[in-house]
Design a protein around this motif. Structure first.
Motif, PDB file in Angstrom:
ATOM      1  N   ASN A 214     -10.181  -9.288  -9.637  1.00 46.81           N
ATOM      2  CA  ASN A 214     -10.854  -9.378  -8.342  1.00 46.81           C
ATOM      3  C   ASN A 214     -10.118  -8.583  -7.261  1.00 46.81           C
ATOM      4  N   ARG A 216     -10.438  -6.414  -4.514  1.00 46.99           N
ATOM      5  CA  ARG A 216     -11.620  -6.136  -3.701  1.00 46.99           C
ATOM      6  C   ARG A 216     -11.832  -4.634  -3.500  1.00 46.99           C
ATOM      7  N   SER A 227     -18.472  -7.562 -10.417  1.00 51.64           N
ATOM      8  CA  SER A 227     -18.085  -8.972 -10.454  1.00 51.64           C
ATOM      9  C   SER A 227     -16.743  -9.091 -11.169  1.00 51.64           C
ATOM     10  N   ASP A 230     -11.277 -14.023 -10.466  1.00 53.86           N
ATOM     11  CA  ASP A 230     -10.163 -14.078  -9.533  1.00 53.86           C
ATOM     12  C   ASP A 230      -8.962 -14.732 -10.217  1.00 53.86           C
ATOM     13  N   ARG A 264     -12.013 -18.563 -11.032  1.00 50.75           N
ATOM     14  CA  ARG A 264     -13.129 -18.265 -10.146  1.00 50.75           C
ATOM     15  C   ARG A 264     -13.813 -16.977 -10.569  1.00 50.75           C
ATOM     16  N   ILE A 266     -16.144 -14.272  -9.211  1.00 52.38           N
ATOM     17  CA  ILE A 266     -16.698 -13.760  -7.962  1.00 52.38           C
ATOM     18  C   ILE A 266     -17.824 -12.806  -8.335  1.00 52.38           C
ATOM     19  N   ARG A 268     -20.799 -10.171  -8.006  1.00 54.57           N
ATOM     20  CA  ARG A 268     -21.320  -9.059  -7.211  1.00 54.57           C
ATOM     21  C   ARG A 268     -22.490  -8.457  -7.973  1.00 54.57           C
ATOM     22  N   GLU A 335     -21.018 -21.213  -4.784  1.00 50.09           N
ATOM     23  CA  GLU A 335     -20.220 -20.486  -3.798  1.00 50.09           C
ATOM     24  C   GLU A 335     -19.545 -21.458  -2.823  1.00 50.09           C
ATOM     25  N   GLU A 338     -16.576 -23.087  -4.617  1.00 50.30           N
ATOM     26  CA  GLU A 338     -15.432 -22.205  -4.766  1.00 50.30           C
ATOM     27  C   GLU A 338     -14.652 -22.068  -3.457  1.00 50.30           C
ATOM     28  N   LYS A 339     -15.375 -21.955  -2.348  1.00 51.90           N
ATOM     29  CA  LYS A 339     -14.692 -21.795  -1.063  1.00 51.90           C
ATOM     30  C   LYS A 339     -14.033 -23.099  -0.617  1.00 51.90           C
TER      31      LYS A 339
END
Length: 385
Positions: A214, A216, A227, A230, A264, A266, A268, A335, A338-339
């Motif tokens: 992950n 970015r 994707s 993480d 995690r 993530i 995309r 989502e 996860e946050k």
């Protein structure tokens, strides 16, 4: 923890997340007079372990985080009263506390998160030391999914590039589709996106691609963003600082291994779909994945396809096992969860960022799934437990 030295190159993928975790621990725990400094691996290689010890003495370094090998006399650090943590998770017998990752978990993560897929694959290079563990993890978890398939391709960068690339392209053409492919790194994942583009293999419609790390900057490099899994390196940084702080307060304490648990996913654009032969369902899922954090309705999803609402809802439920609205809310809850679990962002702010003006709806769904409120979960699972 007073003065920490990190042996690293600035282009290393996870170093910034690690340093962020260390800094937040230092600030939250009010560690007195903290300093974080860095030195390059190349410079350490040139001065050797004795030179490193001298450097640490000159700069009054208390703790060192670096990637040490078996043939390095790390006892010199301990003899000088310097606390060291080994960043090289593949070498566990250096006598130092180490950062360890269970690489077999990647298969479980992929199969669990992308449970609607029947076909899975893994792609990496021969210089990836995790290959055996990752393949073993996939094979183990797929024992409980007998209708699923798994394949892998390990690219040899030392072999003739053109011949290896031809074999890779043939592999991509022939593996069963739609397929979820885990790449050994984010850069490898981006390479796969390009190979599929050359071969006219739709990403993510026919091949959904997932990286590891992950990063970015790397994940957002392509028009089809990648994707990725993480690595929770922020939390690793926090744990490193916590352990070093304990060691400095109690010099008889020798430290412990830090277990890193990646988990995690993530998402995309490279996985923004569902595995289906029905193109309208694929387009509907892709639209949802790209816009679920906004205020979208079922009618908005229908407009992204070429069929009526009644037909789309019928086909979507048959392919995905749930209705369109339920699918939107599932992605939002994932989502949100996860946050809640991996950031310190206020719960209400998380809900608003997902197109929900009132956090109560997502909080209620969280409670139904996990048996407690988001705030209660955070209180019971703080980073410094």
């Amino acid at each position: 923890m007073a003065r920490l030295l990190i042996i690293t190159e600035y282009e290393e993928r996870h170093i910034y997340d690690v340093i962020s975790g260390i800094k937040d621990y230092v600030l939250e725990k009010n560690v007195p007079d903290p300093t974080i400094c860095t030195i390059s691996k190349g410079y350490v290689a040139s001065i050797g372990m004795k030179g490193l010890v001298e450097w640490c003495r000159e700069w009054k370094v208390d703790c060192v985080l670096g990637s040490f090998s078996r043939n390095e006399d790390t006892d010199l650090l301990a003899d000088s009263g310097i606390i060291a943590v080994n960043w090289n998770s593949m070498l566990m017998d250096t006598g130092l506390p180490s950062i360890r990752t269970d690489h077999t978990t990647y298969g479980r993560i992929c199969v669990k998160h992308f449970s609607s897929y029947r076909h899975f694959a893994f792609y990496s290079h021969t210089n990836d030391p995790r290959i055996h563990s990752i393949i073993q993890g996939f094979q183990k978890v797929l024992e409980d999914k007998p209708s699923a398939t798994f394949d892998h391709f390990i690219f040899d960068p030392e072999a003739d590039f053109r011949s290896e690339l031809m074999v890779l392209k043939a592999w991509l053409r022939n593996i069963p589709k739609p397929v979820l492919i885990l790449a050994g790194s984010d850069m490898f994942g981006n390479n796969l996106i390009e190979y599929c583009k050359v071969l006219n293999i739709d990403v993510p419609g026919k091949a959904a691609i997932l990286g590891i790390g992950n990063s970015r900057m790397i994940c957002d490099m392509k028009l089809t963003s990648l994707s990725s899994i993480d690595m929770n390196m922020y939390k690793v940084g926090w744990r490193i600082a916590e352990m070093m702080d304990i060691c400095l307060k109690n010099r008889n304490f020798k430290g412990y291994d830090i277990i890193n648990r990646p988990g995690r996913v993530i998402e995309r654009m490279s996985t923004a779909t569902v595995p289906s032969a029905n193109q309208d369902v694929v387009e509907a899922a892709r639209f949802i994945h790209l816009h679920f954090h906004q205020k979208i309705s079922v009618d908005d999803v229908v407009q992204a396809t070429s069929i009526s609402r009644r037909l789309l809802e019928k086909h979507f439920a048959a392919e995905c096992g749930m209705g369109i609205y339920q699918y939107i809310m599932k992605l939002r809850l994932d989502e949100f969860t996860e946050k809640v679990m991996h950031t310190k962002e206020p719960i209400k702010s998380i809900a608003i960022s997902l197109g929900d003006d009132d956090s109560k709806n997502l909080s209620r769904m969280f409670r139904e799934k996990y048996g407690c409120s988001p705030s209660s979960w955070r209180e019971a699972n703080t980073l410094d437990d």
